[in-house]
Scaffold this motif. Sequence first.
Motif, mmCIF file in Angstrom:
data_model
loop_
_atom_site.group_PDB
_atom_site.id
_atom_site.type_symbol
_atom_site.label_atom_id
_atom_site.label_comp_id
_atom_site.label_asym_id
_atom_site.label_seq_id
_atom_site.Cartn_x
_atom_site.Cartn_y
_atom_site.Cartn_z
ATOM 1 N N THR A 184 2.458 1.634 -3.468
ATOM 2 C CA THR A 184 1.440 2.096 -4.409
ATOM 3 C C THR A 184 1.324 3.613 -4.380
ATOM 4 O O THR A 184 1.268 4.272 -5.428
ATOM 5 N N HIS A 192 0.829 -1.204 0.000
ATOM 6 C CA HIS A 192 0.000 0.000 0.000
ATOM 7 C C HIS A 192 0.865 1.256 0.000
ATOM 8 O O HIS A 192 0.547 2.244 -0.684
ATOM 9 N N LEU A 225 -2.620 5.975 5.538
ATOM 10 C CA LEU A 225 -2.366 4.542 5.404
ATOM 11 C C LEU A 225 -2.782 3.800 6.666
ATOM 12 O O LEU A 225 -3.393 2.717 6.595
ATOM 13 N N LYS A 249 -5.831 1.087 6.928
ATOM 14 C CA LYS A 249 -5.596 -0.259 7.468
ATOM 15 C C LYS A 249 -6.575 -0.568 8.594
ATOM 16 O O LYS A 249 -7.144 -1.657 8.659
#
Length: 216
Positions: A46, A43, A208, A212
């Motif tokens: 990305t 992630h 992030l 999550k």
Amino acid sequence: MAELIPFSQALRERTRTVHEQSEGATFMQDLMSGKGSREDYIHLLTQHWYIYDALEEAAGWLADDPVATLFISPKLTRLPAIEADLEFLIGADWRDRVTALPSTLRYTARIREVGSTWPGGFVAHHYTRYLGDLSGGQIIRTLLQRQYGFETNGVGFYLFNDIAKPKVFKDVYRAQLDAVDWTEEERDRVIAEVALAFRFNTELFDDLAASKAAAA
């Protein structure tokens, strides 16, 4: 009259607090300590793809600018390595499976804004990303390899095969920063933009972590 310190030193000193806040983000601390997961790293990588796509697009726009061209180097280009990493980690269809987070969209919009209007601002973002990659990024790569079993595939983003001596490269880069004939006002603006870049990074790590948590 007090002796003026080199611009690169002033830049580091005046952005130290926001830099440390970014480095201390919980998401990155967990990833580096092994409390995170392989998916967490994917992630993060990305989002880096979107960021470096914007940064290296802006570098193309400024290839003929007399200041920006001092710092732009094909040895630093990261986008092909990130794309190879994502293909290894996600699959050949990775472009259809990734999404930019809100913080990433704000970050990339700012990079493109300064890349099209303000070379000093571009240099601020260029400095923040690439010198960080050459410094802490090497430690991050080692930790990722240790924690998540990577060899070279998957962490090519952190490998600078065309830079044999990163310290020498960074020293030259900082000397070029010191030599740019910016006014004091412009130097203040560049330092403020570096601080903004670090804040964008912190916001990304927070995003992030929130993403999550929402998926748990």
